[in-house]
Design a protein around this motif. Structure first.
Motif, short mmCIF file in Angstrom:
data_model
loop_
_atom_site.label_atom_id
_atom_site.label_comp_id
_atom_site.label_asym_id
_atom_site.label_seq_id
_atom_site.Cartn_x
_atom_site.Cartn_y
_atom_site.Cartn_z
N GLU A 127 0.81 -1.22 0.00
CA GLU A 127 0.00 0.00 0.00
C GLU A 127 0.84 1.27 0.00
O GLU A 127 0.38 2.34 -0.38
N ASP A 128 2.11 1.15 0.41
CA ASP A 128 3.01 2.31 0.45
C ASP A 128 4.38 1.89 -0.08
O ASP A 128 5.25 1.47 0.68
N PRO A 129 4.60 1.98 -1.40
CA PRO A 129 5.86 1.51 -1.99
C PRO A 129 7.11 2.15 -1.40
O PRO A 129 8.12 1.46 -1.21
N ASP A 130 7.08 3.45 -1.12
CA ASP A 130 8.27 4.09 -0.56
C ASP A 130 8.62 3.52 0.80
O ASP A 130 9.80 3.27 1.10
N ARG A 131 7.61 3.29 1.62
CA ARG A 131 7.85 2.70 2.94
C ARG A 131 8.35 1.26 2.77
O ARG A 131 9.22 0.80 3.54
N ALA A 132 7.80 0.56 1.79
CA ALA A 132 8.22 -0.83 1.55
C ALA A 132 9.69 -0.90 1.17
O ALA A 132 10.44 -1.75 1.66
N TRP A 133 10.13 0.01 0.27
CA TRP A 133 11.54 0.03 -0.10
C TRP A 133 12.42 0.29 1.11
O TRP A 133 13.48 -0.33 1.28
N ALA A 134 11.99 1.20 1.98
CA ALA A 134 12.80 1.55 3.16
C ALA A 134 12.86 0.40 4.16
O ALA A 134 13.92 0.14 4.76
N GLN A 135 11.76 -0.31 4.34
CA GLN A 135 11.69 -1.33 5.38
C GLN A 135 12.04 -2.73 4.88
O GLN A 135 12.54 -3.56 5.66
N LEU A 136 11.78 -3.01 3.62
CA LEU A 136 11.94 -4.37 3.10
C LEU A 136 12.95 -4.47 1.96
O LEU A 136 13.28 -5.57 1.51
N GLY A 137 13.44 -3.34 1.50
CA GLY A 137 14.32 -3.33 0.34
C GLY A 137 15.60 -4.12 0.51
O GLY A 137 16.19 -4.56 -0.48
N GLU A 138 16.05 -4.32 1.75
CA GLU A 138 17.30 -5.03 1.97
C GLU A 138 17.24 -6.46 1.42
O GLU A 138 18.26 -7.01 0.96
N HIS A 139 16.07 -7.08 1.45
CA HIS A 139 15.93 -8.45 0.95
C HIS A 139 16.09 -8.48 -0.57
O HIS A 139 16.73 -9.38 -1.12
N ILE A 140 15.51 -7.50 -1.23
CA ILE A 140 15.64 -7.41 -2.68
C ILE A 140 17.08 -7.05 -3.06
O ILE A 140 17.64 -7.62 -4.00
N LEU A 141 17.67 -6.12 -2.31
CA LEU A 141 19.05 -5.72 -2.60
C LEU A 141 19.98 -6.91 -2.51
O LEU A 141 20.88 -7.08 -3.35
N TRP A 142 19.80 -7.74 -1.49
CA TRP A 142 20.68 -8.90 -1.35
C TRP A 142 20.61 -9.79 -2.58
O TRP A 142 21.65 -10.19 -3.13
N GLU A 143 19.40 -10.11 -3.05
CA GLU A 143 19.32 -10.99 -4.22
C GLU A 143 19.88 -10.31 -5.46
O GLU A 143 20.59 -10.94 -6.25
N ALA A 144 19.58 -9.03 -5.64
CA ALA A 144 20.06 -8.33 -6.84
C ALA A 144 21.59 -8.29 -6.87
O ALA A 144 22.20 -8.51 -7.93
N VAL A 145 22.21 -8.03 -5.74
CA VAL A 145 23.67 -7.99 -5.68
C VAL A 145 24.25 -9.40 -5.91
O VAL A 145 25.22 -9.58 -6.66
N THR A 146 23.65 -10.39 -5.27
CA THR A 146 24.13 -11.77 -5.42
C THR A 146 24.04 -12.22 -6.88
O THR A 146 25.01 -12.73 -7.44
N TYR A 147 22.89 -12.01 -7.49
CA TYR A 147 22.72 -12.37 -8.90
C TYR A 147 23.68 -11.58 -9.78
O TYR A 147 24.28 -12.12 -10.72
N GLY A 148 23.82 -10.30 -9.49
CA GLY A 148 24.68 -9.45 -10.30
C GLY A 148 26.13 -9.87 -10.27
O GLY A 148 26.87 -9.65 -11.24
N GLU A 149 26.57 -10.47 -9.18
CA GLU A 149 27.95 -10.90 -9.05
C GLU A 149 28.24 -12.19 -9.82
O GLU A 149 29.40 -12.56 -10.01
N TRP A 150 27.19 -12.88 -10.26
CA TRP A 150 27.38 -14.15 -10.94
C TRP A 150 27.77 -13.99 -12.41
O TRP A 150 28.18 -14.96 -13.05
N SER A 151 27.60 -12.81 -12.96
CA SER A 151 27.88 -12.64 -14.38
C SER A 151 28.24 -11.19 -14.67
O SER A 151 27.72 -10.27 -14.04
N THR A 152 29.11 -10.99 -15.64
CA THR A 152 29.46 -9.63 -16.06
C THR A 152 28.52 -9.15 -17.17
O THR A 152 28.56 -7.99 -17.55
N ASP A 153 27.70 -10.05 -17.70
CA ASP A 153 26.72 -9.70 -18.73
C ASP A 153 25.32 -9.81 -18.16
O ASP A 153 25.07 -10.56 -17.22
N GLN A 154 24.40 -9.06 -18.76
CA GLN A 154 23.01 -9.16 -18.35
C GLN A 154 22.40 -10.37 -19.03
O GLN A 154 21.85 -10.29 -20.12
N ARG A 155 22.50 -11.52 -18.36
CA ARG A 155 22.10 -12.79 -18.97
C ARG A 155 20.58 -12.94 -19.06
O ARG A 155 20.08 -13.71 -19.87
N SER A 156 19.87 -12.27 -18.19
CA SER A 156 18.42 -12.34 -18.19
C SER A 156 17.88 -11.04 -17.64
O SER A 156 18.64 -10.15 -17.23
#
Length: 323
Positions: A224-253
């Motif tokens: 219901e509040d995307p800005d609040r969601a990013w502030a409170q829950l964004g760390e979970h998304i950041l972890w996956e994005a960083v982990t996935y990003g480290e697996w390849s130097t190309d944008q595979r998907s």
């Protein structure tokens, strides 16, 4: 009909078995709930040597969901084909196809992490040849024409269980067309789709393409509040994005963000998005080709209660409005 997908990989930053067990239980419950409230499918994938509890056997994972449901489609996106014994993979898929009465859809892809090949003793440089051999052998086993005919007693779906060739390169399109199989693209790649259609036309076969839409190229989370969601829950998304990003130097998907480090970079990519129900409803209604709507409710070990809130906003608010 809007294709709605719940994606699960069971991974979390520490990869503790107790955490993975809780995520698995929650995923099964979310899938059962989703099936009874209009969600059409779930998606699982395959990775090895991650240290984070990532799903390592997508056929087994899909079977867990299919055993607990009756209409839901389980989509494997994807199985790392060259890492499998082709006869064993054909058998496993046929078993689940029979159990679920045709509700398992499997995409096979090459993969891109050398550590996965090394950990399973497979030569990374031979992955293309191994993939060709795998697809050819699986189709032969399912047809009953293989020299090992009898190891697989047949499948519910004829002439064989749903099998797709996945990736994002012209070679992927050539492989799919050569074997007369559907193409599953890892991103919105209309040029590759057109190339595949051209190859199918030459071969006299009917093309079938799975491809993310031009608008929703990524994962959606409802709040219901995307800005609040990013502030409170964004760390979970950041972890996956960083982990996935480290697996390849190309944008595979569409989910690979090489070099990403900050939450602002993740937000700017548009690959992970928090939306309100009203925003999502408007977006779907305005899009000429929305493509599959993919949610990843337990991303990065997201708290289970937050995952439920997101999915229930979809089933209780969004889907009824779009019906």
């Amino acid at each position: 009909m809007l294709l709605t997908v719940l994606r699960f990989n069971f991974a979390s930053p520490q990869g503790k078995p107790k955490t993975q067990s809780a995520l698995l239980s929650a995923a099964l419950e979310l899938a059962q709930w989703g099936e009874s409230h209009g969600i059409t499918s779930i998606s699982v994938d395959e990775h090895h040597a991650t240290g984070h509890g990532w799903s390592c056997n997508p056929i087994m994972a899909a079977a867990m969901f299919l055993a607990r449901t009756s209409t839901l489609i389980a989509s494997v996106d994807c199985a790392l084909g060259p890492l499998w014994n082709p006869v064993r993979l054909a058998e496993d898929i046929a078993l689940v196809d029979n159990m679920s009465r045709g509700r398992l859809h499997t995409t096979v892809g090459l993969g891109y992490r050398t550590i996965e090949y090394d950990s399973l003793g497979v030569d990374f440089s031979q992955r293309g040849t191994r993939m060709d051999n795998l697809v050819e052998r699986m189709l032969s086993v399912w047809s009953g024409a293989d020299s090992d005919a009898g190891v697989c007693t047949g499948s519910w779906t004829r002439p064989h269980p749903p099998l797709y060739v996945g990736g994002g390169a012209r070679a992927t399109a050539r492989r799919a067309a050569r074997f007369g199989l559907p193409l599953s693209l890892a991103d919105h790649l209309p040029d590759i789709a057109d190339y595949y259609r051209e190859l199918c036309s030459r071969a006299g076969i009917k093309p079938f393409i799975l491809m993310p839409g031009p608008v929703n190229r990524g994962m959606i989370y409802l709040h219901e509040d995307p800005d609040r969601a990013w502030a409170q829950l964004g760390e979970h998304i950041l972890w996956e994005a960083v982990t996935y990003g480290e697996w390849s130097t190309d944008q595979r998907s569409l989910m690979h963000l090489p070099g990403v480090r900050t939450l602002d970079e993740v937000r700017a990519s548009g690959r992970y998005r928090f939306l309100t129900p009203d925003q999502l409803i408007a977006e779907v209604r305005e899009a000429e080709n929305y493509g599959p709507l993919v949610m990843h409710p337990l991303v990065g070990g997201m708290p289970v209660d937050e995952a439920w809130k997101s999915v229930q906003l979809l089933t209780d608010v969004v889907l009824p409005a779009l019906a």
